[in-house]
Scaffold this motif. Structure first.
Motif, PDB file in Angstrom:
ATOM      1  N   ASP A  81     -57.871 -14.571  67.603  1.00  0.00           N
ATOM      2  CA  ASP A  81     -56.967 -13.448  67.927  1.00  0.00           C
ATOM      3  C   ASP A  81     -55.831 -14.074  67.728  1.00  0.00           C
ATOM      4  OD1 ASP A  81     -58.229 -14.101  69.792  1.00  0.00           O
ATOM      5  OD2 ASP A  81     -58.218 -11.914  70.866  1.00  0.00           O
ATOM      6  N   ILE A  82     -55.875 -15.677  68.596  1.00  0.00           N
ATOM      7  CA  ILE A  82     -54.375 -15.871  69.509  1.00  0.00           C
ATOM      8  C   ILE A  82     -53.787 -16.603  68.155  1.00  0.00           C
ATOM      9  CG2 ILE A  82     -56.212 -17.386  69.628  1.00  0.00           C
ATOM     10  CD1 ILE A  82     -54.116 -18.989  71.989  1.00  0.00           C
ATOM     11  N   VAL A  83     -54.021 -16.522  66.775  1.00  0.00           N
ATOM     12  CA  VAL A  83     -53.489 -17.051  65.735  1.00  0.00           C
ATOM     13  C   VAL A  83     -52.941 -16.015  64.909  1.00  0.00           C
ATOM     14  CG1 VAL A  83     -53.965 -17.242  63.359  1.00  0.00           C
ATOM     15  CG2 VAL A  83     -55.361 -18.330  65.178  1.00  0.00           C
ATOM     16  N   LEU A  86     -49.378 -15.755  67.434  1.00  0.00           N
ATOM     17  CA  LEU A  86     -48.124 -16.818  67.127  1.00  0.00           C
ATOM     18  C   LEU A  86     -48.042 -15.808  65.970  1.00  0.00           C
ATOM     19  CD1 LEU A  86     -50.273 -19.480  68.031  1.00  0.00           C
ATOM     20  CD2 LEU A  86     -48.611 -18.593  69.472  1.00  0.00           C
ATOM     21  N   PHE A  87     -48.639 -15.706  64.676  1.00  0.00           N
ATOM     22  CA  PHE A  87     -48.229 -15.273  63.597  1.00  0.00           C
ATOM     23  C   PHE A  87     -47.599 -14.330  63.789  1.00  0.00           C
ATOM     24  CE2 PHE A  87     -48.999 -13.285  59.249  1.00  0.00           C
ATOM     25  CZ  PHE A  87     -48.152 -14.653  58.434  1.00  0.00           C
ATOM     26  N   ILE A  90     -43.343 -14.271  64.474  1.00  0.00           N
ATOM     27  CA  ILE A  90     -42.313 -14.710  64.314  1.00  0.00           C
ATOM     28  C   ILE A  90     -42.240 -14.357  62.597  1.00  0.00           C
ATOM     29  CG2 ILE A  90     -43.891 -16.777  64.250  1.00  0.00           C
ATOM     30  CD1 ILE A  90     -42.167 -18.382  63.630  1.00  0.00           C
ATOM     31  N   ALA A  91     -43.645 -14.039  61.904  1.00  0.00           N
ATOM     32  CA  ALA A  91     -43.763 -13.412  60.879  1.00  0.00           C
ATOM     33  C   ALA A  91     -42.679 -12.295  60.349  1.00  0.00           C
ATOM     34  CB  ALA A  91     -45.031 -13.248  60.344  1.00  0.00           C
ATOM     35  N   LEU A 218     -47.505 -16.524  75.856  1.00  0.00           N
ATOM     36  CA  LEU A 218     -47.511 -17.799  74.232  1.00  0.00           C
ATOM     37  C   LEU A 218     -46.360 -17.118  73.554  1.00  0.00           C
ATOM     38  CD1 LEU A 218     -51.142 -18.373  73.498  1.00  0.00           C
ATOM     39  CD2 LEU A 218     -50.083 -19.670  74.759  1.00  0.00           C
TER      40      LEU A 218
END
Lengths: 294, 283
Positions: A81-83, A86-87, A90-91, A218
């Motif tokens: 899930d942390i991906v 982060l994604f 910004i995406a 994060l």
């Protein structure tokens, strides 16, 4: 905060701590607890909405739609899930800026991606560079909220799809024999009954959500993890309240805070579950009936 | 620009440290697609390392904790229940931070551990390094989650099985080893598979918490984030790490599925429990 706090260097013992714990930065930390709670309050319903959409899509008879729904449910299975945390922000941020860039600055000929840079014209910046700090904070928070809703929506979709499938088949068949369409049967028969089956899964999801809130840190949000690191680090004599590295105590405090939060939620859900089980033909309902009779 | 072969030799083992590849990570416009694939893959070494050791060590410890929680003795039950509550009730992220700060303030002691054949020099300083400190946290964390799963399974061991064991005169250790434990594993295996998958995913948190990445040697997500920051393009690095994790998750599912089949090989095919996705155990 208190009147005697004007000269912290002269204080000792309990008075020093009273002043220290009510200093401006500490008050900011207490307010940041509200950020966490705000995220929880906003993310839970929007995740539920995403989840409901995903579960309905997965049931669809139109194959591409069903694939989309099933893919959404499956996405959290294979990838941490942390991906996504982060994604997604910004995406989405770059996506919005790119769309604005294309619509507002159509006379630009240079590509948006140049080597290691992402350049859009000034009118396409989100939020505009002239916007106040609050707007920037709110925008960052909104992106974080979107990421949370998307990831937890996938978990909720899994739970809700299971609950929809758990409604006894005979109920749906009866509805069909009365001549209801698929949509009518869903609205009148499945929808009212599925929540009983979904509740354990959803309460679980709330716990998961509570424990995922420190990940806000994060995403660059000034949440309690941020403040614990800031305030706990050692402070030299130039600060009003010098102290050695106390981060371990701050994190211990956070640990206790989260334990209380999950423990409290568990208690509340236990009560709700009990309340819903009264008079139900389930094992829990039967146990309640026996306890009442004794 | 490097060729792909050069990327492989320079960054293939870079996650282990500077001695195993190029001094510096590629920067800015110098980053090629091969660099990203190779370096993120190299970071997976750490994810696999943490997951394998935490899960295998945690398996034994979790069995003990589950037995303690199911024990009629209050002196065993209370600490086991507390342990499970603390590690399941708080976020793993905070546990990492707290553990790191605790290990930081421990006095630095170096001692020697006599293993009979060789003497190992041990220092508490290693605790602040991810390879040991984070592994301990992950080990305790997965032990707590697994123990709760095993505890639930222990309570669902069919009464008839235990009565049959009694009838055969099996008691104590023999009964546990031959009846209780295999049944517990069989019942808990689908949930335990999920736990293993989510622990594997949780290993990505290590280098985002207190534990620093020495010499820029981090895990897959550390490098993915590094590339996303450097190129300002999240659409390459994150899909790469997603692909790696999907492959690894399929691998875990296959492995645990094989064990599940072996555990249930006495049952007819359609009566075997299937592995199902139940996301109860994210941290």
């Amino acid at each position: 905060m208190f009147a005697f706090c004007t000269d912290p260097k002269s204080l000792e013992g309990a008075a020093w701590f009273a002043c220290y714990l009510t200093s401006g930065t500490h008050l900011a930390m207490y307010w940041s607890v509200l950020t966490v709670l705000l995220l929880l309050v906003l993310a839970a319903p929007s995740a539920l909405a995403f989840g409901f959409g995903g579960a309905v899509m997965a049931r669809s008879h139109v194959l591409p739609v069903a694939w989309l729904g099933k893919g959404y449910i499956a996405m959290v299975r294979g990838v941490p899930d942390i991906v996504f945390f982060l994604f997604v922000p910004i995406a989405v941020d770059q996506g919005i800026e790119y769309l604005l860039h294309v619509t507002r600055c159509s006379d630009w000929t240079e590509p948006v991606r140049r080597g290691a840079d992402f350049v859009v014209c000034a009118q396409a910046k989100m939020p505009p560079s002239s916007a106040p700090k609050l707007a920037h904070d709110a925008y960052a928070f909104g992106l974080a909220l979107l990421a949370f809703s998307l990831v937890f929506g996938a978990f909720a979709a899994n739970t809700l799809a299971g609950a929809m499938a758990a409604v006894p088949r005979a109920q749906v068949e009866t509805a069909e024999s009365y001549g209801m369409t698929r949509a009518q049967a869903f609205r009148r028969v499945i929808l009212p009954q599925m929540w009983v089956y979904a509740l354990p899964g959803l309460s679980n999801l709330w716990m998961i959500l509570v424990k995922a809130t420190p990940l806000l840190f994060l995403l660059g949000i000034q949440d309690i993890v941020y403040w614990a690191r800031e305030l706990g680090g050692s402070k030299t004599q130039i600060y009003a309240y010098p102290h050695p590295d106390w981060r371990v105590w701050y994190f211990l405090g956070l640990l206790v805070f989260y334990l209380l939060l999950t423990w409290g939620s568990e208690r509340v859900f236990g009560l709700v579950q009990n309340r819903l089980s009264v008079g139900q033909a389930t094992a829990a309902g039967e146990a309640l009936r026996k306890a009442g009779a004794a | 620009m490097r060729t792909c072969a050069e990327s492989l030799t320079e960054y293939g083992l870079r996650a282990l440290g500077r001695d195993y590849g190029a001094q510096l990570l590629p920067k800015g416009a110098d980053i090629s697609l091969c660099d990203q694939i190779v370096l993120i893959g190299s970071g997976m070494i750490w994810n696999v390392y943490f997951a394998v050791f935490a899960v295998t060590l945690g398996f034994g410890f979790a069995t003990l904790i589950a037995l303690a929680k199911a024990s009629p003795l209050r002196g065993l039950r209370a600490p086991a229940t507390a342990f499970i509550f603390v590690f399941r009730g708080s976020p793993l992220f905070i546990q990492f931070f707290f553990a790191y700060e605790t290990f930081q303030i421990l006095p630095k002691v170096t001692g020697t551990l006599n293993l009979g054949i060789m003497e190992l020099s041990v220092t508490t300083g290693s605790l602040t390094r991810a390879w040991l400190g984070a592994l301990i946290v992950l080990f305790l964390n997965t032990s707590a989650y697994t123990a709760e799963i095993f505890y639930g399974a222990l309570r669902s061991v069919p009464k008839g099985d235990m009565e049959a064991a009694d009838a055969y005169g099996l008691t104590g250790w023999a009964r546990f080893r031959r009846i209780t434990w295999p049944t517990m594993l069989r019942l808990s295996w689908p949930s335990y598979t999920n736990e293993a998958i989510f622990l594997f995913h949780a290993t990505t948190l290590v280098f985002f918490s207190g534990f620093p990445a020495w010499q820029q040697s981090g895990d897959a997500l550390y490098y993915a984030r590094y590339f996303a920051d450097q190129t300002f393009n999240p659409f390459v690095a994150y899909p790469i790490i997603a692909a790696y994790f999907i492959l690894a998750t399929l691998g875990i599912t296959a492995l645990y599925g094989a064990i599940n089949r072996r555990l249930n090989r006495h049952l007819p095919r359609e009566a075997r429990p299937r592995l199902r996705f139940r996301p109860q155990i994210i941290r």
